[in-house]
Structure formats: structure tokens, C-alpha cells
Design a protein around this motif. Structure first.
Motif, short mmCIF file in Angstrom:
data_model
loop_
_atom_site.label_atom_id
_atom_site.label_comp_id
_atom_site.label_asym_id
_atom_site.label_seq_id
_atom_site.Cartn_x
_atom_site.Cartn_y
_atom_site.Cartn_z
N LEU A 2 0.83 -1.21 0.00
CA LEU A 2 0.00 0.00 0.00
C LEU A 2 0.86 1.26 0.00
N ALA A 3 1.89 1.27 0.83
CA ALA A 3 2.80 2.43 0.88
C ALA A 3 3.51 2.61 -0.45
N ASP A 4 3.91 1.51 -1.08
CA ASP A 4 4.58 1.56 -2.38
C ASP A 4 3.65 2.14 -3.45
N GLU A 5 2.38 1.74 -3.42
CA GLU A 5 1.40 2.29 -4.35
C GLU A 5 1.29 3.80 -4.16
N GLN A 6 1.30 4.25 -2.92
CA GLN A 6 1.21 5.68 -2.63
C GLN A 6 2.46 6.41 -3.12
N LEU A 7 3.62 5.78 -2.96
CA LEU A 7 4.86 6.39 -3.44
C LEU A 7 4.82 6.60 -4.95
N TYR A 8 4.40 5.58 -5.69
CA TYR A 8 4.37 5.71 -7.14
C TYR A 8 3.27 6.66 -7.59
N LEU A 9 2.20 6.79 -6.81
CA LEU A 9 1.19 7.79 -7.09
C LEU A 9 1.79 9.19 -6.92
N ALA A 10 2.57 9.38 -5.85
CA ALA A 10 3.23 10.67 -5.60
C ALA A 10 4.18 11.01 -6.74
N LYS A 11 4.96 10.04 -7.18
CA LYS A 11 5.89 10.28 -8.28
C LYS A 11 5.15 10.54 -9.58
N GLY A 12 4.07 9.82 -9.80
CA GLY A 12 3.33 9.92 -11.06
C GLY A 12 2.45 11.15 -11.19
N THR A 13 2.16 11.80 -10.08
CA THR A 13 1.28 12.97 -10.12
C THR A 13 2.04 14.28 -9.92
N GLY A 14 3.31 14.26 -10.17
CA GLY A 14 4.05 15.51 -10.15
C GLY A 14 5.32 15.51 -9.33
N ARG A 15 5.60 14.45 -8.63
CA ARG A 15 6.78 14.37 -7.79
C ARG A 15 6.79 15.46 -6.72
N ASN A 16 7.77 15.37 -5.83
CA ASN A 16 7.93 16.36 -4.76
C ASN A 16 6.64 16.54 -3.95
N ARG A 17 6.02 15.41 -3.62
CA ARG A 17 4.77 15.46 -2.86
C ARG A 17 4.63 14.25 -1.98
N ILE A 18 3.61 14.28 -1.15
CA ILE A 18 3.30 13.17 -0.25
C ILE A 18 1.92 12.65 -0.61
N CYS A 19 1.81 11.34 -0.80
CA CYS A 19 0.51 10.70 -0.97
C CYS A 19 0.36 9.69 0.16
N ALA A 20 -0.78 9.72 0.81
CA ALA A 20 -1.01 8.86 1.96
C ALA A 20 -2.41 8.29 1.90
N CYS A 21 -2.57 7.13 2.52
CA CYS A 21 -3.90 6.55 2.60
C CYS A 21 -4.09 5.91 3.97
N ASN A 63 -9.64 6.38 3.13
CA ASN A 63 -9.43 7.38 2.07
C ASN A 63 -7.97 7.64 1.79
N GLN A 64 -7.76 8.32 0.65
CA GLN A 64 -6.42 8.72 0.23
C GLN A 64 -6.29 10.22 0.33
N VAL A 65 -5.10 10.69 0.71
CA VAL A 65 -4.81 12.12 0.84
C VAL A 65 -3.55 12.43 0.05
N THR A 66 -3.56 13.53 -0.70
CA THR A 66 -2.39 13.97 -1.44
C THR A 66 -2.04 15.38 -0.98
N ALA A 67 -0.76 15.60 -0.70
CA ALA A 67 -0.30 16.93 -0.30
C ALA A 67 0.92 17.32 -1.11
#
Length: 68
Positions: free
Chosen positions: A40-59, A64-68
């Protein structure tokens, strides 16, 4: 990290160092294996990289999922 303005000359993506983080929170009433939590954490990491990098994605596991 952006404020540090660290050069990253070896990157084809950005000339400055960025940090992407994937995070998962597991409530104590949810039972998950360590492997499932890491996936799950790995999925969030690749989501963070895939949606613009330099961000945090958490679930929240089971939530729910949160992106910052």
C-alpha cells in the motif's frame, strides 16, 4: 526540500532534488500483514511520483487517500 535548492545534475526529470513520499496508516482495528502494508505504501509512493513528484501521498488502510 524545495527551499534547500539542492542541485541534481544527474537527473533527466529535474535539475533540483525533490522528495516523493508514500505513506499508509493502519488503524489498530484493521488486521494487515507487513507485506500488504508495504505494498500500500509503495502504491502511494508511485502515485506521488506519477502525479508531479515532490509530494506526499497517503492513505488510511480501509479508508481514504490524501495527497499533499
Amino acid at each position: 526540500m524545495v527551499n534547500l535548492n539542492i542541485s541534481h545534475t544527474g537527473s533527466d526529470i529535474s535539475d533540483r532534488l525533490t522528495v516523493s513520499v508514500g505513506m499508509v496508516t493502519v488503524p489498530k482495528d484493521i488486521s494487515m500483514t507487513q507485506h500488504a502494508i508495504i505494498e500500500l505504501a509503495d502504491e502511494q509512493l508511485y502515485l506521488a511520483k506519477g502525479t508531479g513528484r515532490n509530494r506526499i501521498c497517503a492513505c488510511l488502510a480501509g479508508g481514504n487517500q490524501v495527497t499533499a
